[in-house]
Design an enzyme around this catalytic site. Structure first.
Site, mmCIF file in Angstrom:
data_model
loop_
_atom_site.group_PDB
_atom_site.id
_atom_site.type_symbol
_atom_site.label_atom_id
_atom_site.label_comp_id
_atom_site.label_asym_id
_atom_site.label_seq_id
_atom_site.Cartn_x
_atom_site.Cartn_y
_atom_site.Cartn_z
ATOM 1 N N TYR A 53 -72.800 -5.054 -0.699
ATOM 2 C CA TYR A 53 -72.822 -6.506 -0.911
ATOM 3 C C TYR A 53 -73.046 -6.789 -2.384
ATOM 4 C CZ TYR A 53 -72.257 -9.539 3.073
ATOM 5 O OH TYR A 53 -71.704 -10.289 4.073
ATOM 6 N N GLU A 55 -72.643 -10.303 -3.965
ATOM 7 C CA GLU A 55 -72.386 -11.719 -4.277
ATOM 8 C C GLU A 55 -72.739 -12.012 -5.729
ATOM 9 O OE1 GLU A 55 -74.018 -12.390 -0.289
ATOM 10 O OE2 GLU A 55 -73.496 -14.481 -0.687
ATOM 11 N N ASP A 204 -48.178 -20.494 -8.634
ATOM 12 C CA ASP A 204 -48.487 -19.525 -7.575
ATOM 13 C C ASP A 204 -47.398 -18.450 -7.641
ATOM 14 O OD1 ASP A 204 -48.695 -18.060 -5.268
ATOM 15 O OD2 ASP A 204 -48.937 -19.778 -3.925
ATOM 16 N N THR A 230 -51.134 -13.384 -4.896
ATOM 17 C CA THR A 230 -51.583 -12.305 -4.032
ATOM 18 C C THR A 230 -51.342 -11.000 -4.779
ATOM 19 O OG1 THR A 230 -49.407 -12.353 -2.986
ATOM 20 C CG2 THR A 230 -51.203 -13.438 -1.808
ATOM 21 N N LYS A 233 -47.767 -8.149 -2.680
ATOM 22 C CA LYS A 233 -46.324 -8.354 -2.465
ATOM 23 C C LYS A 233 -45.568 -7.518 -3.499
ATOM 24 C CE LYS A 233 -46.885 -12.732 -0.077
ATOM 25 N NZ LYS A 233 -48.083 -13.535 -0.405
ATOM 26 N N ARG A 239 -53.976 -5.764 0.110
ATOM 27 C CA ARG A 239 -54.004 -7.142 0.583
ATOM 28 C C ARG A 239 -55.088 -7.896 -0.171
ATOM 29 N NH1 ARG A 239 -50.364 -7.466 4.568
ATOM 30 N NH2 ARG A 239 -50.504 -9.441 5.629
#
Ligand code: DSN
Length: 422
Positions: A53, A55, A204, A230, A233, A239
């Site tokens: 973790y 954050e 985008d 992203t 692609k 991902r």
């Protein structure tokens, strides 16, 4: 790489994973947004980093024990900034924590607008994305979205309409970029319009990021103030997503991603993003990106000479959008028939489609994954011929059977993951 532990302790899941790997290996994956991540990317994804973790951001975490996670994230950030360098200048800022393209777009909007503010985005049926302001998307519900599209005459972005809508509605943000648009996006024209109405320009690049960083599609910087993309692609990473921006937006973007939208980042994914950014900076990636486009153009040539109707008449990028209705079929029927022979595409609306999104008029056919398998124009011409044969002989079992075995034979010649052992 194999499934030794999984196969032993969870045979049910292992079996489906194996079947999916075989499906991908034996078939031809032509969904324009898909690709084949490298073994290094998959290795990074499969590390114990998933257990951590963290954050916050490097040097400012809410948890201890992040000394190495910080280094990994800093590397990912530095590589992202370098990868998206334009004119010899690195991008000013990168946030590599967004989990998905939709999250990245929402984070950008929330950083740049207040609920109820107006933005301009491309209509889904014209080739945009849900998060570019569709009414069923949170982006179309939280903000007042005004949608632009393409011209009827040539199915290309209607910059006159964008300008008219911008002057009429005075949006705070204009977003450009698409999921089903086979042509170059003119970022300079978008930027000129955005400047005229003092809007922030968001590009985008999700579909074309790999082409942009390889110099095969014009760069969105310095025109765009913010880039979202992203990473899986044409960029061929894991991902996920990221946001790059000019310095003046850096703080707002970071706050919007975390704590605005997300808690802990996915550190294993960030490591894999860093790996993919490193790979995309290699000279071989430029050749790969160039080949993606040449392969799409080879598809388009065969389709056109077989009399298929291509949206905009061809392609400048990684995808071809085919209107299959002149063949007397729908996109859904075409998708299903192609799936039967092991060719995977997706049904897609075409501009001004009169059919419904679940059974639209077109199919979208992309080349990033097949190009990753090493296929060049000659192979793509054969694939295009397979597609034409299927679409023209939907009810001929002998044709379908013969194409199906030719698909398997071609797929065998170009292994998707020779390093993945079942
Ligand atoms: N799902 C992606 C695509 O296929 O274009 C975009 O969300």
């Amino acid at each position: 790489m194999n499934l030794q532990f999984l196969r032993h302790s969870d045979a049910e899941i292992a079996k489906f994973v194996e079947q999916e790997v075989v499906r991908q290996e034996d078939g031809l994956e032509m969904i324009a947004s898909e690709n084949i991540a490298s073994p290094e990317v998959l290795e990074a994804l499969g590390t114990p980093l998933t257990d951590k973790y963290s954050e916050g951001y490097p040097g400012r975490r809410y948890y201890s024990g992040n000394i190495f996670i910080d280094r990994i994230e800093l590397l990912a950030i530095e590589r992202a900034k370098k990868l998206f360098a334009y004119d010899g200048h690195n991008a000013a800022h990168a946030n590599v924590q967004s989990h998905s393209g939709s999250d990245a777009n929402l984070a950008a909007y929330l950083a740049l607008m207040n609920p109820g503010d107006t933005f301009l985005g491309m209509r889904l049926t014209a080739g945009g994305h849900l998060t570019h302001g569709h009414k069923v998307s949170a982006t179309g519900r939280i903000f007042r979205a005004v949608q632009y599209g393409v011209r009827r005459s040539d199915e290309r972005i209607d910059y006159d309409e964008v300008r008219y809508l911008a002057h009429t509605h005075k949006p705070k943000v204009i977003i450009c970029g698409a999921t089903a648009y086979p042509r170059i996006i003119d970022f300079a024209s978008f930027a000129a319009i955005a400047r005229e109405v003092q809007a922030v320009l968001v590009a985008d690049l999700s579909h074309i990021a790999g082409l942009v960083v390889a110099g095969v599609h014009p760069h969105a910087f310095p025109y765009a103030d913010v880039i979202t993309t992203t990473t899986h692609k044409t960029l061929r990473g894991p991902r996920g997503a990221m946001i790059l921006c000019k310095a003046q937006y850096a703080q707002a973007i970071d706050k919007s991603v975390m704590p605005g939208l997300q808690g802990g980042p996915l550190d294993h994914v960030i490591a894999a993003k860093a790996v993919a950014f490193g790979q995309a900076m290699q000279p071989a990636f430029r050749d790969y990106a160039r080949q993606i486009v040449q392969n799409a153009q080879a598809l388009a040539r065969v389709f056109a000479s077989a009399g298929l109707r291509l949206v905009t008449g061809g392609t400048d990028n990684h995808l071809v959008l085919v209107d299959v209705t002149p063949l007397g079929i729908s996109g859904k029927i075409a998708e299903q028939a192609l799936e039967q022979v092991g060719i995977f595409v997706n049904k897609n609306t075409v501009p001004f489609d009169t059919r419904k999104p679940m059974d639209p008029s077109g199919i979208r056919v992309g080349t990033p994954a097949l190009t990753s398998r090493g296929m060049k124009e000659d192979a793509l011409e054969r694939v295009a011929e397979f597609i034409v044969r299927v679409l023209k002989h939907l009810h001929d079992a002998a044709v379908l059977e013969s194409v199906s075995s030719e698909v398997r034979a071609l797929a065998k010649r170009y292994p998707a993951r020779p390093w993945f052992h079942l």
